[in-house]
Design a protein around this motif. Structure first.
Motif, short mmCIF file in Angstrom:
data_model
loop_
_atom_site.label_atom_id
_atom_site.label_comp_id
_atom_site.label_asym_id
_atom_site.label_seq_id
_atom_site.Cartn_x
_atom_site.Cartn_y
_atom_site.Cartn_z
N UNK B 110 0.81 -1.22 0.00
CA UNK B 110 0.00 0.00 0.00
C UNK B 110 0.85 1.27 0.00
N UNK B 111 2.16 1.13 0.25
CA UNK B 111 3.06 2.27 0.07
C UNK B 111 3.39 2.41 -1.40
N UNK B 112 3.61 1.27 -2.07
CA UNK B 112 3.91 1.30 -3.50
C UNK B 112 2.68 1.72 -4.30
N UNK B 113 1.51 1.24 -3.87
CA UNK B 113 0.26 1.57 -4.55
C UNK B 113 -0.77 1.97 -3.49
N UNK B 114 -0.88 3.25 -3.17
CA UNK B 114 -1.79 3.64 -2.09
C UNK B 114 -3.27 3.53 -2.46
N UNK B 115 -3.57 3.32 -3.72
CA UNK B 115 -4.97 3.15 -4.14
C UNK B 115 -5.37 1.70 -3.87
N UNK B 116 -5.95 1.46 -2.69
CA UNK B 116 -6.13 0.09 -2.22
C UNK B 116 -7.08 -0.72 -3.08
#
Lengths: 308, 272
Positions: B110-116
């Motif tokens: 979720x740090x790499x892709x915050x759009x869960x």
């Protein structure tokens, strides 16, 4: 840059972060200092959008982190070294972050090299030491060559060689014009790497300023002096209105005079000096003074009762 | 802040990323994670082995007492096989999420892709595509070995409903894997997700059962996952099944759809 404004995070009745506001500016290392449990990690998780704040806001380069696509290009972060799946190789771990941020494979090899993990890419992360995992986390943060970097206690678990490496890396990242935000609970570590300090305790801002600003007017430093003519030297120093305390090993603890001045004075009077150590504890003391009211629990006496 | 203080040398410009490029990036990333985790391969090989063996064993068994069974040569290779195989792919789906929650990897994700929700969609696509492809391959092998063990009662793919049953068996494995993925995201713990998985795929059908004792029990049974899976692999409707294959297909698909919808709602709100 990172902007935190009136940030609060409450878990039931307890406040982990309480009305915190500060900026992390480019071109310098900003130390984030506070005792354990002060709310440093919580603040960092909120900046990354992992935790939602109860109120207030945190932005990275002007935007909430959750709104950034391909955030690896905007901010690199190392929270804690356990943010990995042990069964996966270091290479695949980094490849995931790279691919999901539109970064090519070649860059994975590059950051492995920067982190000193060349040749270990195919090894399972589960077999890594804590220090190696920290290096992997740093490699991951550098993947997108971001202008903002955030590290939570990066020297944890590193050997002396690794500690020197991380200090140099932080300095060089800042000198390239990046905003570098590093948390620690160790004051002396921050004294060596940070230009600017943000000190918090119990989730509240205690101080925000340069190291010089924070130490000025607070507990002064002192100098340890060993001399075969300690008695004469002590008399001489007393005449100069300098504070002197004897140490257990016969050394003199001199306060209120810089090391160079002590040496000059001794030389001018033909006194030999065998040891002259500026005790750089001033920042440490300043920190203790700043945070003493905010500690959740105080250490007891230094004396350990002897067993009878 | 003045413009001169902004670093200009590093980082890509914040150029807008096209939706298609973005989807491809996220999918490539999730695929990397899936293929570099050992449980994925173990679960797939385990599923293949147990499904083929259970199918063959059941066919061999019913061929010896053909007159006493429902005499459905299309259903025979799959009826027991799917019961076991769904556990394997269910575990695969569950672990695709819970292994990240258990290890702390989820915070890296979720740090790499915050759009869960985008992460959930990419994960579901990767897991779904992998299990569908593998599931179809395994189903074909299960069908052919099963028919061979049926001996003189065995049929070919040309038999009415045979091709559909094979295709549906692979599809069913995918729905269970996606159900596992959704339950994994909801429960966050492997144990919790596996127990819920077991309740939905096994226990519910033994509680209600196909025997139409009270009418409400019979009606409930029709909406359970195993009953509808059974309809998909049968050449015609048997006792307790919904009459339409399409209805069975939709009911099967509804399970992962509901689980993934709830998961997407919870993922958005929770602290990680």
């Amino acid at each position: 840059m990172i902007k935190v404004r009136a940030l609060s995070k409450r878990y039931g009745p307890t406040s982990a972060v309480d009305g915190l506001s500060f900026d992390v500016l480019p071109g310098r290392v900003t130390g984030f200092l506070g005792p354990n449990g002060a709310g440093k990690s919580t603040t960092m998780r909120i900046i990354l959008g992992l935790d939602a704040p109860t109120s207030g806001s945190a932005t990275v380069n002007g935007r909430a982190y959750q709104d950034i696509r391909r955030p690896a290009h905007e901010m690199g972060a190392l929270l804690d070294p356990s943010m990995v799946y042990g069964g996966r190789s270091a290479y695949h771990h980094l490849l995931y972050i790279a691919q999901s941020n539109g970064i090519g494979r070649r860059r994975v090899g590059e950051v492995l090299e920067v982190a000193g993990l060349t040749g270990l890419g195919r090894r399972r992360i589960g077999g890594f030491s804590l220090g190696m995992k920290q290096r992997l986390g740093v490699a991951a943060a550098l993947l997108g060559d971001p202008p903002v970097l955030m590290f939570d206690e990066p020297i944890n678990g590193l050997d002396p060689d690794g500690v020197r490496w991380i200090r140099r890396l932080l300095r060089s990242l800042a000198s390239q014009g990046r905003a570098v935000f590093v948390s620690s609970h160790i004051m002396s570590e921050m004294a060596m790497t940070a230009d600017h300090l943000i000190v918090i305790g119990r989730g509240r801002l205690i101080a925000d300023g340069s190291i010089a600003e924070l130490t000025r007017g607070r507990a002064a430093g002192h100098v340890r002096v060993q001399s075969p003519q300690a008695v004469q030297l002590a008399a001489l120093l007393t005449a100069h209105h300098v504070g002197i305390q004897p140490a257990a090993d016969g050394a003199l603890i001199v306060t209120g005079m810089a090391a160079a001045d002590v040496a000059d004075l001794a030389a001018a009077h033909g006194l030999a000096v065998h040891e002259l150590t500026p005790q750089d504890a001033s920042l440490e003391e300043a920190f203790m003074e700043l945070t003493k009211d905010s500690l959740d629990y105080q250490a007891g006496t230094d004396d350990v009762p002897a067993q009878h | 802040m003045s413009a001169t203080m902004t670093p200009q040398v590093h980082g890509a410009p914040a150029a807008p990323v096209g939706a298609l490029t973005r989807a491809r990036d996220l999918l490539a990333g999730e695929w990397t994670k899936l293929r570099s985790a050992r449980p994925t391969l173990v679960a797939l090989l385990g599923t293949a082995a147990i499904m083929i063996i259970a199918g063959a064993w059941y066919c061999y068994h019913v061929a010896g007492q053909w007159a006493q069974t429902d005499r459905d040569p299309v259903r025979a290779p799959f009826v027991l096989a799917l019961l076991f195989a769904q556990l394997g792919v269910g575990v695969l789906g569950v672990l695709a999420f819970t292994s990240e929650f258990g290890s702390g990897m989820i915070r890296t994700t979720f740090t790499a892709v915050p759009q869960r929700r985008a992460v959930l969609a990419a994960k579901a696509t990767a897991v779904g595509a992998l299990v569908l492809a593998a599931g179809e391959a395994i189903s074909f092998i299960t069908f052919f070995t099963g028919e061979a063990f049926l001996g003189r009662y065995g049929v070919t793919l040309a038999h009415p409903g045979a091709l559909r049953a094979v295709a549906a068996a692979g599809f069913y494995l995918m729905t269970v894997a996606l159900l596992g993925l959704g339950l994994g995201a909801i429960c966050r713990s492997t144990a919790g997700a596996l127990v819920s998985m077991f309740l939905v795929t096994f226990l519910a059908s033994s509680v209600f059962g196909p025997v139409p004792q009270p009418p409400w029990s019979y009606r409930a049974y029709r909406y359970l996952l195993p009953a509808n899976a059974d309809r998909l692999i049968s050449s015609q409707a048997h006792n307790g099944q919904v009459p339409s294959v399409l209805a069975a297909l939709l009911i099967c698909a509804a399970y992962p759809a509901v689980a993934l919808t709830v998961a997407s709602f919870l993922l958005r709100r929770r602290d990680m």
